[in-house]
Design a protein around this motif. Structure first.
Motif, PDB file in Angstrom:
ATOM      1  N   ASP A   1      -4.317   2.973   6.111  1.00  9.74           N
ATOM      2  CA  ASP A   1      -4.984   1.675   6.094  1.00  9.74           C
ATOM      3  C   ASP A   1      -4.699   0.831   7.335  1.00  9.74           C
ATOM      4  O   ASP A   1      -4.628  -0.397   7.267  1.00  9.74           O
TER       5      ASP A   1
ATOM      6  N   LEU B   1      -5.722  -3.040   7.364  1.00  9.57           N
ATOM      7  CA  LEU B   1      -6.508  -2.982   6.131  1.00  9.57           C
ATOM      8  C   LEU B   1      -5.613  -2.980   4.896  1.00  9.57           C
ATOM      9  O   LEU B   1      -6.083  -2.833   3.772  1.00  9.57           O
TER      10      LEU B   1
ATOM     11  N   ASN C   1      -4.967  -7.639   5.678  1.00 10.23           N
ATOM     12  CA  ASN C   1      -6.426  -7.685   5.815  1.00 10.23           C
ATOM     13  C   ASN C   1      -6.878  -8.565   6.969  1.00 10.23           C
ATOM     14  O   ASN C   1      -7.747  -9.424   6.814  1.00 10.23           O
TER      15      ASN C   1
END
Length: 134
Positions: free
Chosen positions: A12, A36, A74
């Motif tokens: 991620d 992410l 994020n």
């Protein structure tokens, strides 16, 4: 000794080359680190360099080092601008970061001629067109 280290797998996390804009003379490109994950990255270090063959000769760019104390969950950080003339080289970004007390690292390499329109996607979080490696 190496066998005793935990297998900290990088997931991620992505490095992306995004098209920022263009004018009749050139295009403007930036390299981003995209987190992410749902947790922040701490003490992030990124080294970047280009290498390969151009016009029959071996070419190496300078090694650049970047440091970010924190990259929120994020979100993304601008690593550096990138010149289109280096797209014919291997462009390597070596990432190191901490989550808590655990260290992670991974190499991301954009191969020669991989930053082309055919490989464009809409980059997550950044919301710009570009090429991404996870």
């Amino acid at each position: 000794m190496i066998k005793d280290l935990p297998p900290n797998v990088v997931k991620d996390i992505a490095v992306a080359v995004a098209l920022e804009g263009e004018n009749p003379e050139s295009k403007i490109w930036y390299v981003y680190l995209i987190n992410l994950k749902n947790v922040p990255l701490e003490n992030v270090l990124v080294t970047s360099k280009g290498y390969g063959e151009k016009n029959g000769e071996q070419v190496k760019t300078s090694v650049l080092r970047h440091s970010f104390p924190l990259i929120e969950a994020n979100s993304y950080k601008l690593i550096e601008p990138i010149d289109e003339q280096t797209f014919g080289l291997n462009n390597e970004y070596w990432l190191s970061y901490y989550i808590g007390r655990e260290i992670f690292d991974k190499k991301f390499i954009f191969l020669p001629e991989s930053i082309v329109d055919d490989n464009f996607i809409k980059l997550p979080v950044v919301n710009k067109p570009g090429v991404m490696i996870r």
